[in-house]
Design an enzyme around this catalytic site. Structure first.
Site, short mmCIF file in Angstrom:
data_model
loop_
_atom_site.label_atom_id
_atom_site.label_comp_id
_atom_site.label_asym_id
_atom_site.label_seq_id
_atom_site.Cartn_x
_atom_site.Cartn_y
_atom_site.Cartn_z
N ASP A 1 44.48 55.39 54.08
CA ASP A 1 42.96 55.06 54.04
C ASP A 1 42.84 53.96 55.09
O ASP A 1 43.36 52.73 54.80
CB ASP A 1 42.50 54.64 52.55
N HIS B 1 31.14 47.48 56.19
CA HIS B 1 31.37 47.24 54.87
C HIS B 1 32.34 46.24 54.94
O HIS B 1 32.31 45.38 54.04
CB HIS B 1 31.98 48.63 54.64
N ARG C 1 34.73 35.55 51.19
CA ARG C 1 35.04 34.59 52.29
C ARG C 1 33.49 34.30 53.18
O ARG C 1 33.57 34.76 54.24
CB ARG C 1 35.91 34.90 53.29
N GLU D 1 33.49 54.97 47.23
CA GLU D 1 33.24 54.66 48.53
C GLU D 1 33.00 55.79 49.54
O GLU D 1 34.20 56.84 49.28
CB GLU D 1 34.88 53.94 49.20
N GLU E 1 33.24 57.82 52.56
CA GLU E 1 34.01 57.74 53.84
C GLU E 1 34.12 59.20 54.50
O GLU E 1 33.79 60.33 53.88
CB GLU E 1 35.62 57.61 53.15
N ASP F 1 36.61 57.84 48.15
CA ASP F 1 37.96 56.79 47.73
C ASP F 1 37.25 56.09 46.57
O ASP F 1 36.94 55.07 46.62
CB ASP F 1 38.16 55.99 48.65
N ARG G 1 37.24 48.16 41.07
CA ARG G 1 36.98 46.96 41.59
C ARG G 1 37.73 45.75 40.88
O ARG G 1 38.35 44.65 41.53
CB ARG G 1 35.79 46.69 41.84
N GLN H 1 41.60 46.30 41.33
CA GLN H 1 41.66 45.74 42.79
C GLN H 1 41.85 44.39 43.02
O GLN H 1 42.58 43.84 43.86
CB GLN H 1 40.73 46.45 43.61
N LYS I 1 43.18 52.27 43.52
CA LYS I 1 42.77 53.51 44.57
C LYS I 1 43.34 54.85 44.12
O LYS I 1 42.69 55.71 44.62
CB LYS I 1 43.24 53.07 46.04
N THR J 1 41.25 60.34 44.32
CA THR J 1 40.34 60.55 45.67
C THR J 1 39.86 62.01 45.73
O THR J 1 40.64 62.98 45.47
CB THR J 1 41.08 60.26 46.94
N THR K 1 34.94 52.71 54.26
CA THR K 1 33.71 53.06 53.63
C THR K 1 32.53 52.71 54.66
O THR K 1 32.72 52.00 55.55
CB THR K 1 33.26 51.99 52.71
N GLU L 1 29.25 46.53 47.71
CA GLU L 1 28.33 46.16 48.67
C GLU L 1 26.88 46.02 48.29
O GLU L 1 26.23 45.18 48.49
CB GLU L 1 28.37 46.96 50.10
#
Ligand code: MN
Length: 439
Positions: free
Chosen positions: A136, A143, A152, A208, A210, A242, A246, A249, A262, A266, A369, A383
């Site tokens: 992946d 994203h 951050r 997600e 993808e 995917d 969260r 994760q 993850k 999938t 994503t 997001e």
């Protein structure tokens, strides 16, 4: 690469294919299906039907390279055809296009062949290939930027992002075709106010959006695939969800990256939309913003930059239990386009093998994503809700931060270009099932 199989005025004697939004005769995607009471076998979607490659072989409709390709595509998995490469796929595509053409030779005789086409609604779709490895990527730069902003804000993109097509090795065993349930996983979760984690059902379950990439011919260990040859190793594409836990994760990923958050499962759309079918929808990779570095030479190819991107429109829809009970249509959560990816599929192949790592036929990539820059183009709820801070409003007054039990997530993808018949991927659907037993 554009030939008679792409002609917009071509029609089929299978009436449902003509004007079909997803599977017109110009698409001819490859898959594996089980007809009612029958074994899994290779097929091609055409309108509301599935063309049975094995039945066509038995009826002696193939010869030469097309026959070899059909033999490679008639079994329980398409790995032999994927291994055979672009010339085999093209020979099969051209001959099946002829067989299904409304103006083709010998239609009356072809139509009389029993079991040549099956009603798709009565068939069960299988995974098209035995997947050896699933990688992946993280090529959706918007994203990556938005997700990075949550943790951050001063430095959302890591310094490697514009040099390295970042990826992690994910789990092949838990890939499934969509349509079914994905059970809410249990895992270690730690709320900010908790001193230590506990073990329980995921609270922040997400999807997600993808683009999936199916690998065709592989490479030998120690023999990197040069960027100029990488597109020959890409058999086709699918939609890929995917599923992402969260909260699990966030706790597990440091320092080695995603794992159980993850591998829970999938989902992929079951049809491989081939590189040949998508030829008219190739486009230039959008220029990098001023100030971004050029790709390093081993990832930079003139032809790939000119034609290695695909104009595929995506939609994410959500159907909640309350909406379903009220008879409401699924709600469109977001729209994006594959051209929003920072790296091409060929760059992913070249990068993946640049250290000598071998790819094998039937390996699967996820693009990462796919998101745009504007509200309504976010490819996941992390997001869209800014990490769960801004709930999404749904018709009927409901809201969501993350997925609830019974929610159904639907992906759609369509390639369009003036002068050509639009082709689609078929849906990738999945419904959240109740949490696994705690045991
Ligand atoms: Mn992903």
């Amino acid at each position: 690469m554009i030939d008679e199989t792409h002609a917009a005025d071509r029609t089929s004697w299978i009436a449902s294919a003509n004007g079909h939004a997803t599977f017109p005769i110009q698409n001819l995607p490859l898959g594996v299906f089980s007809p009612q009471g029958g074994a899994a076998r290779g097929g091609i979607a055409i309108g509301e039907s599935i063309f049975d490659i094995g039945a066509a072989l038995e009826a002696d409709l193939f010869s030469g390279a097309a026959r070899e390709a059909a033999e490679a595509a008639s079994g329980r998995t398409l790995n032999p055809l994927l291994e055979a490469g672009p010339a085999a796929r093209q020979a099969l595509r051209r001959r099946v296009g002829e067989i299904l053409d409304a103006k083709g030779a010998g239609i009356a005789k072809i139509r009389a062949i029993s079991r040549l086409v099956h009603d798709a609604s009565g068939c069960v779709m299988q995974l098209p290939a035995a997947i050896g490895d699933f990688t992946d990527f993280f090529a959706g730069i918007h994203h990556a930027h938005t997700a990075g902003m949550i943790n951050r804000p001063d430095n959302p993109l890591m310094p490697n992002y514009k040099y390295v097509p970042v990826a992690y090795h994910s789990r092949a065993s838990s890939v499934r075709t969509g349509g079914g349930l994905v059970r809410r996983p249990n895992g270690q979760r730690k709320l900010p106010e908790q001193d230590a984690p506990d073990f329980g059902p995921c609270r922040n379950l997400d999807y997600e959006l993808e683009l999936g990439v199916w690998i065709g011919p592989g490479n030998e260990l120690g023999s990197p695939i040069p960027i100029a040859e990488a597109s020959r190793h890409i058999a086709g594409f699918c939609l890929l969800n995917d599923w992402s836990a969260r909260d699990i994760q966030a706790w597990e990923s440091q320092p080695l990256g995603p794992f159980l958050s993850k591998s829970l499962s999938t989902f992929v759309s079951p049809w491989i939309v081939t590189s040949e079918a998508l030829a008219p929808f190739r486009m230039a990779q959008p220029p990098r913003p001023a100030g971004d570095p050029a790709p390093l030479p081993h990832l930079n190819d003139v032809a790939d930059q000119a034609r290695g991107c695909f104009g595929i429109d995506f939609q994410v829809l959500l159907l909640t239990p309350r909406m379903r009970a009220a008879g409401a249509a699924p709600h469109v959560l977001s729209r994006a386009n594959a051209s929003m990816l920072y790296w091409t599929a060929a760059q992913m192949v070249a990068h993946h093998t640049s250290n000598g790592c071998d790819l094998r036929p039937g390996d699967l990539f996820g693009s990462g994503t796919v998101s745009g820059t504007v509200p309504g183009s976010e490819g996941c709820l992390l997001e869209m809700t800014r990490g769960g801070r801004n709930p999404v409003s749904l018709p009927g007054g409901e809201t969501r931060t993350y997925l609830m039990d019974g929610d159904e997530v639907i992906f759609r993808g369509t390639a369009r270009r003036d002068g050509y018949a639009s082709i689609g991927f078929g849906e990738c659907r999945g419904t959240i099932g109740e949490a696994l037993a705690l045991g």
